[in-house]
Design a protein around this motif. Sequence first.
Motif, PDB file in Angstrom:
ATOM      1  N   GLN A 181      18.449 -20.862 -19.454  1.00  0.00           N
ATOM      2  CA  GLN A 181      19.289 -21.842 -18.764  1.00  0.00           C
ATOM      3  C   GLN A 181      20.141 -22.623 -19.766  1.00  0.00           C
ATOM      4  O   GLN A 181      21.326 -22.857 -19.528  1.00  0.00           O
ATOM      5  N   ALA A 182      19.552 -23.001 -20.903  1.00  0.00           N
ATOM      6  CA  ALA A 182      20.288 -23.762 -21.918  1.00  0.00           C
ATOM      7  C   ALA A 182      21.469 -22.958 -22.447  1.00  0.00           C
ATOM      8  O   ALA A 182      22.592 -23.470 -22.536  1.00  0.00           O
ATOM      9  N   TYR A 183      21.251 -21.708 -22.789  1.00  0.00           N
ATOM     10  CA  TYR A 183      22.345 -20.865 -23.283  1.00  0.00           C
ATOM     11  C   TYR A 183      23.412 -20.652 -22.212  1.00  0.00           C
ATOM     12  O   TYR A 183      24.604 -20.712 -22.493  1.00  0.00           O
ATOM     13  N   ARG A 184      22.980 -20.395 -20.980  1.00  0.00           N
ATOM     14  CA  ARG A 184      23.938 -20.156 -19.888  1.00  0.00           C
ATOM     15  C   ARG A 184      24.833 -21.384 -19.683  1.00  0.00           C
ATOM     16  O   ARG A 184      26.053 -21.266 -19.590  1.00  0.00           O
ATOM     17  N   LEU A 185      24.230 -22.565 -19.643  1.00  0.00           N
ATOM     18  CA  LEU A 185      25.004 -23.799 -19.446  1.00  0.00           C
ATOM     19  C   LEU A 185      25.919 -24.078 -20.639  1.00  0.00           C
ATOM     20  O   LEU A 185      27.071 -24.487 -20.475  1.00  0.00           O
ATOM     21  N   PHE A 186      25.402 -23.848 -21.846  1.00  0.00           N
ATOM     22  CA  PHE A 186      26.184 -24.144 -23.043  1.00  0.00           C
ATOM     23  C   PHE A 186      27.414 -23.245 -23.137  1.00  0.00           C
ATOM     24  O   PHE A 186      28.515 -23.712 -23.418  1.00  0.00           O
ATOM     25  N   VAL A 187      27.243 -21.958 -22.894  1.00  0.00           N
ATOM     26  CA  VAL A 187      28.365 -21.018 -22.949  1.00  0.00           C
ATOM     27  C   VAL A 187      29.367 -21.313 -21.837  1.00  0.00           C
ATOM     28  O   VAL A 187      30.565 -21.093 -21.998  1.00  0.00           O
ATOM     29  N   ALA A 188      28.870 -21.863 -20.708  1.00  0.00           N
ATOM     30  CA  ALA A 188      29.759 -22.200 -19.596  1.00  0.00           C
ATOM     31  C   ALA A 188      30.561 -23.472 -19.862  1.00  0.00           C
ATOM     32  O   ALA A 188      31.464 -23.808 -19.096  1.00  0.00           O
ATOM     33  N   GLY A 189      30.227 -24.203 -20.934  1.00  0.00           N
ATOM     34  CA  GLY A 189      31.019 -25.376 -21.297  1.00  0.00           C
ATOM     35  C   GLY A 189      30.333 -26.706 -21.100  1.00  0.00           C
ATOM     36  O   GLY A 189      30.932 -27.752 -21.351  1.00  0.00           O
ATOM     37  N   THR A 190      29.089 -26.725 -20.670  1.00  0.00           N
ATOM     38  CA  THR A 190      28.354 -27.979 -20.492  1.00  0.00           C
ATOM     39  C   THR A 190      28.024 -28.557 -21.868  1.00  0.00           C
ATOM     40  O   THR A 190      27.684 -27.822 -22.788  1.00  0.00           O
ATOM     41  N   GLY A 191      28.100 -29.857 -21.994  1.00  0.00           N
ATOM     42  CA  GLY A 191      27.828 -30.527 -23.263  1.00  0.00           C
ATOM     43  C   GLY A 191      26.365 -30.498 -23.645  1.00  0.00           C
ATOM     44  O   GLY A 191      25.475 -30.388 -22.790  1.00  0.00           O
ATOM     45  N   LEU A 192      26.100 -30.604 -24.950  1.00  0.00           N
ATOM     46  CA  LEU A 192      24.731 -30.541 -25.464  1.00  0.00           C
ATOM     47  C   LEU A 192      23.828 -31.617 -24.863  1.00  0.00           C
ATOM     48  O   LEU A 192      22.703 -31.337 -24.443  1.00  0.00           O
ATOM     49  N   GLU A 193      24.304 -32.841 -24.840  1.00  0.00           N
ATOM     50  CA  GLU A 193      23.472 -33.940 -24.339  1.00  0.00           C
ATOM     51  C   GLU A 193      23.170 -33.777 -22.858  1.00  0.00           C
ATOM     52  O   GLU A 193      22.056 -34.047 -22.407  1.00  0.00           O
ATOM     53  N   ALA A 194      24.137 -33.323 -22.082  1.00  0.00           N
ATOM     54  CA  ALA A 194      23.910 -33.107 -20.648  1.00  0.00           C
ATOM     55  C   ALA A 194      22.863 -32.016 -20.421  1.00  0.00           C
ATOM     56  O   ALA A 194      21.977 -32.158 -19.561  1.00  0.00           O
ATOM     57  N   ILE A 195      22.929 -30.945 -21.197  1.00  0.00           N
ATOM     58  CA  ILE A 195      21.939 -29.868 -21.072  1.00  0.00           C
ATOM     59  C   ILE A 195      20.562 -30.378 -21.471  1.00  0.00           C
ATOM     60  O   ILE A 195      19.563 -30.118 -20.803  1.00  0.00           O
ATOM     61  N   ARG A 196      20.510 -31.108 -22.578  1.00  0.00           N
ATOM     62  CA  ARG A 196      19.234 -31.653 -23.059  1.00  0.00           C
ATOM     63  C   ARG A 196      18.591 -32.549 -22.014  1.00  0.00           C
ATOM     64  O   ARG A 196      17.394 -32.440 -21.726  1.00  0.00           O
ATOM     65  N   ARG A 197      19.371 -33.444 -21.405  1.00  0.00           N
ATOM     66  CA  ARG A 197      18.850 -34.333 -20.359  1.00  0.00           C
ATOM     67  C   ARG A 197      18.354 -33.551 -19.150  1.00  0.00           C
ATOM     68  O   ARG A 197      17.280 -33.813 -18.612  1.00  0.00           O
ATOM     69  N   GLN A 198      19.151 -32.561 -18.722  1.00  0.00           N
ATOM     70  CA  GLN A 198      18.786 -31.762 -17.555  1.00  0.00           C
ATOM     71  C   GLN A 198      17.481 -31.001 -17.803  1.00  0.00           C
ATOM     72  O   GLN A 198      16.602 -30.976 -16.942  1.00  0.00           O
ATOM     73  N   LEU A 199      17.340 -30.404 -18.977  1.00  0.00           N
ATOM     74  CA  LEU A 199      16.115 -29.662 -19.275  1.00  0.00           C
ATOM     75  C   LEU A 199      14.912 -30.588 -19.419  1.00  0.00           C
ATOM     76  O   LEU A 199      13.799 -30.225 -19.043  1.00  0.00           O
TER      77      LEU A 199
END
Length: 168
Positions: free
Chosen positions: A59-77
């Motif tokens: 999920q982290a890689y998918r979101l990151f490659v799609a353009g989601t920011g690092l902090e947003a991904i970190r919070r979501q996970l």
Amino acid sequence: VGAQVELMVIRDRTKFGLVNASRSGRFVNKAPTGYLNARDDRDKPIIVIDEIKAHFIKQAYRLFVAGTGLEAIRRQLREQGLNLEGKSTFTKMLKNPLYSVLVHVNKYYDDPEELVEGKHEAIVDRGTWWKAQAILTGRNNTRVVYNDDVPLRGVLRCQCGRMLTAGN
């Protein structure tokens, strides 16, 4: 003096063994998030996928490659249950080649450092991992200005990796 020499010989043999294990595709350190340490049928160290945490890595890689920011991904996970200590840990996770079945082999005397094919299963496909590396290093942010006089501007690269440009 003899004890020091013996200690250096032991250290060198240990380092040689670790480099050879890595060169053969084995990861012999503590397994990163998403993997578990295990032993194969010959009692050699290997890493296997931790199905619970591997979902978070994908999920982290998918979101990151799609353009989601690092902090947003970190919070979501973190809200979903994956707790990584520190902000740099998350970036290190995205840079880790193990997730795409590549094992990093350290430099050993004249042998250069390299990435070799691992003996474990991938959590993310290699294309996604390379896209993430391009985003992390900023290579995908190339500004291309289209001009009929120089149609290959922003397309051609030098062998060193830098973009070629036109000149009069």
